[in-house]
Structures are given as structure tokens and as C-alpha cells.
Design a protein around this motif. Structure first.
Motif, PDB file in Angstrom:
ATOM      1  N   PRO A 128      72.990 -95.660-106.519  1.00 21.90           N
ATOM      2  CA  PRO A 128      72.655 -97.085-106.671  1.00 21.90           C
ATOM      3  C   PRO A 128      72.779 -97.810-105.335  1.00 21.90           C
ATOM      4  CG  PRO A 128      74.187 -96.357-108.380  1.00 21.90           C
ATOM      5  CD  PRO A 128      74.109 -95.246-107.382  1.00 21.90           C
ATOM      6  N   VAL A 129      71.792 -98.618-105.002  1.00 21.91           N
ATOM      7  CA  VAL A 129      71.751 -99.322-103.715  1.00 21.91           C
ATOM      8  C   VAL A 129      72.382-100.709-103.853  1.00 21.91           C
ATOM      9  CG1 VAL A 129      70.208-100.323-101.983  1.00 21.91           C
ATOM     10  CG2 VAL A 129      69.720 -98.060-102.948  1.00 21.91           C
ATOM     11  N   LEU A 130      73.170-101.086-102.866  1.00 16.81           N
ATOM     12  CA  LEU A 130      73.719-102.434-102.814  1.00 16.81           C
ATOM     13  C   LEU A 130      72.650-103.378-102.267  1.00 16.81           C
ATOM     14  CD1 LEU A 130      76.224-104.310-103.081  1.00 16.81           C
ATOM     15  CD2 LEU A 130      76.651-103.849-100.659  1.00 16.81           C
ATOM     16  N   THR A 186      68.195 -95.052 -92.306  1.00 14.34           N
ATOM     17  CA  THR A 186      68.395 -95.300 -93.728  1.00 14.34           C
ATOM     18  C   THR A 186      67.129 -94.928 -94.493  1.00 14.34           C
ATOM     19  OG1 THR A 186      67.680 -97.606 -93.461  1.00 14.34           O
ATOM     20  CG2 THR A 186      70.061 -97.169 -93.360  1.00 14.34           C
ATOM     21  N   ARG A 187      67.224 -94.991 -95.808  1.00 14.60           N
ATOM     22  CA  ARG A 187      66.066 -94.721 -96.668  1.00 14.60           C
ATOM     23  C   ARG A 187      65.877 -95.901 -97.608  1.00 14.60           C
ATOM     24  NH1 ARG A 187      67.099 -89.771-100.152  1.00 14.60           N
ATOM     25  NH2 ARG A 187      67.971 -91.279-101.607  1.00 14.60           N
ATOM     26  N   SER A 188      64.701 -96.472 -97.593  1.00 14.57           N
ATOM     27  CA  SER A 188      64.445 -97.647 -98.416  1.00 14.57           C
ATOM     28  C   SER A 188      64.437 -97.277 -99.897  1.00 14.57           C
ATOM     29  CB  SER A 188      63.102 -98.278 -98.044  1.00 14.57           C
ATOM     30  OG  SER A 188      62.030 -97.466 -98.497  1.00 14.57           O
ATOM     31  N   ARG A 241      67.909-102.801 -95.878  1.00 13.98           N
ATOM     32  CA  ARG A 241      67.624-101.416 -95.500  1.00 13.98           C
ATOM     33  C   ARG A 241      68.326-100.391 -96.387  1.00 13.98           C
ATOM     34  NH1 ARG A 241      65.494-100.431 -90.390  1.00 13.98           N
ATOM     35  NH2 ARG A 241      64.928-102.330 -89.286  1.00 13.98           N
ATOM     36  N   ALA A 242      69.019-100.849 -97.423  1.00 17.10           N
ATOM     37  CA  ALA A 242      69.715 -99.942 -98.348  1.00 17.10           C
ATOM     38  C   ALA A 242      70.764 -99.098 -97.637  1.00 17.10           C
ATOM     39  CB  ALA A 242      68.709 -99.047 -99.081  1.00 17.10           C
TER      40      ALA A 242
END
Length: 251
Positions: A128-130, A186-188, A241-242
């Protein structure tokens, strides 16, 4: 018996040790050594293509022909150990200083580390991305105590060389590697690999979060390293940018 045969052909295809394999090939109209050479060229070509996909900047700077020579030598020294080609090539940065054609280019291993970081980020685990929305309604006193763990796809590559400039360069011109750079990868949320330069304060911020510091302590570390850093802008960029995964106390 089967394992011995497989081992013989593996050594023949990847390392050029053909004698055991040749003895096991049935006779036909085409000589055994030529038949084995066809399979060997196909195997090496496929693995070289895998390496080129993971290290496109390195291939561009060395030229396709020179990279192919590098790739074949690498395959002989580091044949695949796992059945996942996405994980093949991790040792290439450490191989460059000992390969005679690239040993004098001291900046290439760090460029390769950046490229492998991008590859790792692409295939990193989901989490899960913030996002900014995740923080909506969080009281300030609770916000200051949040610990923000890195997303599994986040990487930070620090180098005494200008590796981000090298990654974009078309050729190994004079001075192209001059100057230290740190690159955030990073990975979007859509799966795209993103990279940008990280300032000293941003590096301190990220290192503090990686060490388990909360937002207050991480901000203090960032300001100590770079007093003029705009923390609000830096954090907003990381959310876009996750960079971080959702903390457990917000899940």
C-alpha cells in the motif's frame, strides 16, 4: 544420469566447456560441434539481451558490440542460478572493475548500480502506497510522530560520480562523470519507474525514515544536513512519487 547430462550441456552453453556435452550428442548430418555452437549462440544471445534490457545506459555508452563482449564474459563468469530472468544480472556492477575492457572506467559500476536499482524497483513487491489522501484528517500531534517506511520499490543510490548525468548521456565525453550525485528511484502507482536527484537534506530525511525515525526526528536530520530545504515540498514530492508505504497505524 540426467543431472550429469544437464550439467554438461549447461557448462557447454554458458561457459564453453564443450567436451563432455559433445560426447553425449548423437551423430547426424551436421557435426556435433556446429550443432552445439548454434545452441550456444542462441543461449548467449538471449542472456545478453536480458542484460541489455536491465542496463540500457551501459549498453549505449559502451556500444552494442562492446556490451555484447562484456555480456558473454559475464555469462561465463556468472551463469544463471535461478529460473527467473528478471533477477539475472545483479553481479554485473561488481564484474565491471575486474573485466579488463571496463576496469579503467571507475564510474561505470555506480552507473550499473543505478540501473540495477531501477530493475529491482520494477519487480519489487507490491505494498500500500502512502499518499496525501492517507494523511487527511490526521491530527498534527499524531502526524509528527509518524514513522514512514520506504516502499519496497524505493531505492537510493549514492555515488561520488554524476551517475544521473551518465544515465542520460549519449557518449562517454570528457567530464561527463564529474561530480557526486545521489539518485532516488521509485515506482509510481501506475508501475512507471521514476528517478530524480536527491539533495543532501532529502538524503538525510530518507535515511532517517529508513532507520525508524519519526517525522519530527527525520525533519531535524534533513534541516541539519541542508538548512534551506523546503520540507513541505520535499514530503509532497515523496507522496507523489510513492516513496513510502502506508504505516501500519494508518492502515
Amino acid at each position: 544420469m540426467l543431472a550429469e547430462m544437464q550439467g554438461a550441456f549447461r557448462r557447454a552453453l554458458l561457459q564453453g566447456e564443450a567436451s563432455d556435452a559433445l560426447a553425449r550428442i548423437a551423430a547426424s548430418d551436421m557435426p556435433s560441434n556446429l550443432r552445439l555452437a548454434v545452441y550456444r549462440n542462441n543461449a548467449l544471445g538471449s542472456l545478453a539481451a536480458v542484460l541489455a534490457a536491465a542496463y540500457p545506459a551501459l549498453e549505449r555508452l559502451l556500444s552494442a558490440d562492446n556490451f555484447r563482449v562484456l555480456a558473454r564474459s559475464y555469462v561465463a563468469a556468472h551463469p544463471p542460478r535461478r529460473p527467473h530472468l528478471s533477477s539475472y544480472g545483479a553481479e554485473l556492477p561488481a564484474f565491471l572493475p575486474v573485466f579488463h575492457h571496463t576496469a579503467s572506467y571507475h564510474f561505470l559500476p555506480d552507473l550499473a548500480r543505478l540501473e540495477w536499482a531501477r530493475n529491482e524497483s520494477l519487480f519489487a513487491a507490491e505494498a500500500p502506497v502512502l499518499t496525501g489522501r492517507s494523511l487527511e484528517g490526521v491530527p498534527p500531534e499524531r502526524l509528527s510522530g509518524l514513522k514512514l517506511p520506504w516502499h519496497p520499490a524505493t531505492r537510493l543510490i549514492e555515488s561520488p560520480y554524476a551517475i544521473e548525468r551518465l544515465w542520460h548521456a549519449e557518449e562517454l565525453g570528457r567530464g561527463v562523470a564529474a561530480g557526486a550525485q545521489t539518485v532516488l528511484v521509485t515506482r509510481s502507482a501506475e508501475g512507471a519507474i521514476l528517478q530524480r536527484l536527491a539533495s543532501p537534506g532529502d538524503v538525510a530525511l530518507l535515511r532517517a525514515f529508513a532507520a525508524g525515525s519519526d517525522l519530527t526526528a527525520a525533519a531535524d536530520a534533513a534541516l541539519a544536513a541542508e538548512p534551506e530545504i523546503d520540507l513541505q515540498t520535499a514530503l509532497a514530492d515523496h507522496l507523489a512519487r510513492a516513496t513510502f508505504t502506508l504505516p501500519q497505524d494508518l492502515a
